[in-house]
Design a protein around this motif. Structure first.
Motif, PDB file in Angstrom:
ATOM      1  N   LEU A 216     -41.390  13.016   2.883  1.00 21.71           N
ATOM      2  CA  LEU A 216     -40.428  12.545   1.890  1.00 21.71           C
ATOM      3  C   LEU A 216     -39.557  13.668   1.370  1.00 21.71           C
ATOM      4  N   ARG A 217     -40.013  14.906   1.581  1.00 16.09           N
ATOM      5  CA  ARG A 217     -39.266  16.074   1.093  1.00 16.09           C
ATOM      6  C   ARG A 217     -38.448  16.688   2.221  1.00 16.09           C
ATOM      7  N   GLY A 218     -37.313  17.246   1.870  1.00 14.67           N
ATOM      8  CA  GLY A 218     -36.511  17.992   2.838  1.00 14.67           C
ATOM      9  C   GLY A 218     -35.761  17.101   3.805  1.00 14.67           C
ATOM     10  N   ARG A 219     -34.974  17.751   4.661  1.00  8.78           N
ATOM     11  CA  ARG A 219     -34.155  17.050   5.646  1.00  8.78           C
ATOM     12  C   ARG A 219     -34.589  17.447   7.042  1.00  8.78           C
ATOM     13  N   TRP A 220     -34.536  16.490   7.955  1.00  6.15           N
ATOM     14  CA  TRP A 220     -34.901  16.723   9.349  1.00  6.15           C
ATOM     15  C   TRP A 220     -33.728  16.355  10.243  1.00  6.15           C
ATOM     16  N   ASP A 221     -33.603  17.066  11.347  1.00  2.40           N
ATOM     17  CA  ASP A 221     -32.543  16.762  12.302  1.00  2.40           C
ATOM     18  C   ASP A 221     -32.761  15.380  12.902  1.00  2.40           C
ATOM     19  N   PRO A 222     -31.680  14.718  13.335  1.00  2.00           N
ATOM     20  CA  PRO A 222     -31.821  13.400  13.972  1.00  2.00           C
ATOM     21  C   PRO A 222     -32.746  13.483  15.186  1.00  2.00           C
ATOM     22  N   GLY A 223     -33.541  12.453  15.372  1.00  2.00           N
ATOM     23  CA  GLY A 223     -34.419  12.386  16.540  1.00  2.00           C
ATOM     24  C   GLY A 223     -35.888  12.559  16.218  1.00  2.00           C
ATOM     25  N   PHE A 224     -36.205  13.258  15.143  1.00  2.00           N
ATOM     26  CA  PHE A 224     -37.605  13.329  14.738  1.00  2.00           C
ATOM     27  C   PHE A 224     -38.057  11.932  14.336  1.00  2.00           C
ATOM     28  N   ARG A 225     -39.270  11.549  14.762  1.00  2.00           N
ATOM     29  CA  ARG A 225     -39.683  10.157  14.549  1.00  2.00           C
ATOM     30  C   ARG A 225     -41.209  10.033  14.517  1.00  2.00           C
ATOM     31  N   PHE A 226     -41.647   8.824  14.148  1.00  2.00           N
ATOM     32  CA  PHE A 226     -43.047   8.442  14.276  1.00  2.00           C
ATOM     33  C   PHE A 226     -43.199   7.582  15.528  1.00  2.00           C
ATOM     34  N   LEU A 227     -44.267   7.807  16.277  1.00  2.00           N
ATOM     35  CA  LEU A 227     -44.540   7.001  17.459  1.00  2.00           C
ATOM     36  C   LEU A 227     -45.382   5.784  17.104  1.00  2.00           C
ATOM     37  N   SER A 228     -45.106   4.684  17.777  1.00  2.00           N
ATOM     38  CA  SER A 228     -45.891   3.472  17.603  1.00  2.00           C
ATOM     39  C   SER A 228     -47.200   3.569  18.358  1.00  2.00           C
ATOM     40  N   VAL A 229     -48.249   2.994  17.791  1.00  2.00           N
ATOM     41  CA  VAL A 229     -49.553   2.897  18.434  1.00  2.00           C
ATOM     42  C   VAL A 229     -50.011   1.452  18.299  1.00  2.00           C
ATOM     43  N   ASP A 230     -50.106   0.769  19.424  1.00  2.00           N
ATOM     44  CA  ASP A 230     -50.549  -0.620  19.439  1.00  2.00           C
ATOM     45  C   ASP A 230     -52.057  -0.642  19.594  1.00  2.00           C
ATOM     46  N   ILE A 231     -52.762  -1.311  18.681  1.00  2.00           N
ATOM     47  CA  ILE A 231     -54.218  -1.337  18.729  1.00  2.00           C
ATOM     48  C   ILE A 231     -54.731  -2.003  20.003  1.00  2.00           C
ATOM     49  N   GLY A 232     -53.860  -2.771  20.659  1.00  2.00           N
ATOM     50  CA  GLY A 232     -54.275  -3.407  21.902  1.00  2.00           C
ATOM     51  C   GLY A 232     -54.159  -2.495  23.103  1.00  2.00           C
ATOM     52  N   ASP A 233     -53.624  -1.284  22.907  1.00  2.00           N
ATOM     53  CA  ASP A 233     -53.401  -0.381  24.033  1.00  2.00           C
ATOM     54  C   ASP A 233     -54.632   0.420  24.422  1.00  2.00           C
ATOM     55  N   ALA A 234     -55.711   0.338  23.643  1.00  2.00           N
ATOM     56  CA  ALA A 234     -56.854   1.205  23.909  1.00  2.00           C
ATOM     57  C   ALA A 234     -58.152   0.510  23.509  1.00  2.00           C
ATOM     58  N   ASP A 235     -59.240   1.120  23.922  1.00  2.00           N
ATOM     59  CA  ASP A 235     -60.570   0.599  23.625  1.00  2.00           C
ATOM     60  C   ASP A 235     -60.999   1.098  22.254  1.00  2.00           C
ATOM     61  N   PHE A 236     -60.458   0.482  21.206  1.00  2.00           N
ATOM     62  CA  PHE A 236     -60.773   0.908  19.854  1.00  2.00           C
ATOM     63  C   PHE A 236     -62.019   0.191  19.348  1.00  2.00           C
ATOM     64  N   PHE A 237     -62.795   0.900  18.563  1.00  2.00           N
ATOM     65  CA  PHE A 237     -63.908   0.266  17.889  1.00  2.00           C
ATOM     66  C   PHE A 237     -63.354  -0.626  16.779  1.00  2.00           C
ATOM     67  N   ASN A 238     -64.195  -1.527  16.284  1.00  3.46           N
ATOM     68  CA  ASN A 238     -63.691  -2.487  15.306  1.00  3.46           C
ATOM     69  C   ASN A 238     -63.442  -1.891  13.930  1.00  3.46           C
ATOM     70  N   PHE A 239     -63.748  -0.588  13.735  1.00  6.26           N
ATOM     71  CA  PHE A 239     -63.485  -0.006  12.420  1.00  6.26           C
ATOM     72  C   PHE A 239     -62.087   0.571  12.309  1.00  6.26           C
ATOM     73  N   TYR A 240     -61.286   0.543  13.389  1.00  5.93           N
ATOM     74  CA  TYR A 240     -59.868   0.863  13.271  1.00  5.93           C
ATOM     75  C   TYR A 240     -59.106  -0.436  13.082  1.00  5.93           C
ATOM     76  N   LEU A 241     -58.175  -0.435  12.135  1.00  7.42           N
ATOM     77  CA  LEU A 241     -57.464  -1.658  11.796  1.00  7.42           C
ATOM     78  C   LEU A 241     -55.979  -1.514  12.103  1.00  7.42           C
ATOM     79  N   PRO A 242     -55.302  -2.602  12.442  1.00  2.13           N
ATOM     80  CA  PRO A 242     -53.853  -2.525  12.661  1.00  2.13           C
ATOM     81  C   PRO A 242     -53.124  -2.269  11.357  1.00  2.13           C
ATOM     82  N   SER A 243     -52.025  -1.515  11.423  1.00  2.00           N
ATOM     83  CA  SER A 243     -51.235  -1.204  10.242  1.00  2.00           C
ATOM     84  C   SER A 243     -49.798  -0.940  10.670  1.00  2.00           C
ATOM     85  N   THR A 244     -48.932  -0.694   9.713  1.00  2.00           N
ATOM     86  CA  THR A 244     -47.530  -0.407  10.007  1.00  2.00           C
ATOM     87  C   THR A 244     -47.001   0.661   9.071  1.00  2.00           C
TER      88      THR A 244
END
Length: 347
Positions: A216-244
């Motif tokens: 939330l602080r400072g400025r970043w150059d264009p292109g820096f981003r967060f990557l999406s992680v789909d809970i269906g993409d991997a063998d996750f245990f049931n203690f990881y929950l989907p979020s956004t």
């Protein structure tokens, strides 16, 4: 000769006197001096309702949560919560199991899961008081990284050893089948290297409650981003929950109306299952009563914003709730006014 002998005897007497225990005085009491009745009463009073709470590293979110819990539930001589600094999430579980004076701990669901193979009866020894709130996975990357697959072979920083990111991050990356070069330096240093393009760090991994101040602080150059992680993409245990992650969380990186899919790790306030009726059990029972009856106080300004999302009724899959906590909830539900269906007459 007589003179030398006299000097020798004098030195012996002097040294012998120096080696003798000092007589205790009011100004210099002996460590083993018996306490008087007033001191004994003060000691008993101070320790009577003290609860030890294992809380993690100083730079982690759990220690802040523990300090806020202590601020709300403490009540003179009726209850005193002592947040204890540990070496991180796994050590919080160890402290709850083995460290003298620890009655409760703030732990992550996946750290607890790892102990099930080492401590087969852990579910009988640990229960949960409250499902606090999720710690979201943030994978923050440089502009040239477009997908999770692009991270293979790259340097990814997981913060310093003992943090949630350093423990849960590699576990999650293994389940995502990502083969990265892991680094464990302080996140502020890693973020600065990313900003300047130094050190070849392609991504940093945060696992904490959103929003993270560092983004939330400072400025970043264009292109820096967060990557999406789909809970269906991997063998996750049931203690990881989907979020956004949303534009409301990070307006600089996520356009309005768009979401970044991710996962979260439940953060739990856990209790040791002391024998029912024991002194330590009674202390935890009082902690539950003070915490649950004052939960609205955590919504005041100055507290972690995630407290507003805490639901006393929220459960933790695969773990029993601490009996006094469940009893408190049952009493609350029983005394809650019943809604009368529309159209039903009341006499």
């Amino acid at each position: 000769m007589n003179t030398l002998r006299a000097v020798g005897i004098g030195l012996f007497v002097l040294l012998t006197g120096l080696l003798q225990p000092l007589t205790p005085t009011a100004a210099q009491p002996r460590a083993d001096r018996p306490m008087n009745r007033a001191e004994i009463a003060a000691k008993l009073k101070l320790n009577a309702w003290t609860v030890g709470l294992a809380a993690g590293l100083l730079e982690g979110a759990p220690i802040r949560l523990a300090a806020e819990i202590a601020r709300v539930v403490d009540e003179s001589d009726a209850l005193h919560v002592l947040p204890v600094v540990t070496r991180g999430p796994t050590h919080n579980v160890e402290a709850l199991l083995y460290l003298r004076g620890i009655d409760a701990a703030i732990i992550n669901a996946d750290a607890l899961e790892q102990f099930r193979t080492l401590v087969p009866n852990i579910d009988q020894r640990i229960s949960y008081i409250l499902n606090l709130f999720p710690s979201e996975l943030h994978i923050f990357v440089r502009p040239e990284i477009r997908s999770l697959a692009d991270l293979n072979g790259k340097k990814v920083n997981f913060n310093t050893p003992g943090t949630t990111a350093s423990y849960s991050g590699p576990l999650i990356f293994d389940r995502l089948k990502l083969d990265v070069e892991k680094t464990f330096i302080p996140h502020p240093a890693a973020l600065e290297q990313m900003r300047r393009g130094e050190g070849e760090i392609a991504a940093v991994v945060f696992i904490t409650s959103k929003p993270v101040d560092a983004f939330l602080r400072g400025r970043w150059d264009p292109g820096f981003r967060f990557l999406s992680v789909d809970i269906g993409d991997a063998d996750f245990f049931n203690f990881y929950l989907p979020s956004t992650l949303t534009s409301r969380d990070y307006p600089q990186f996520i356009p309005e109306g768009q979401d970044v899919l991710t996962i979260s790790v439940p953060t739990i306030l856990a209790a040791y299952n002391w024998p029912q009726g024991s002194d330590r059990y009674k202390r935890l029972t009082r902690l539950v009563d003070h915490l649950f009856s004052r939960i609205d106080q955590f919504h005041a300004p100055g507290f972690h914003p995630a407290w507003r999302e805490v639901n006393l009724m929220a459960q933790v899959p695969g773990l029993r709730r601490f009996t006094p906590a469940q009893e408190w909830i049952d009493r609350s539900l029983a005394t809650r006014p019943q809604r009368v269906p529309a159209g039903t007459s009341q006499r």
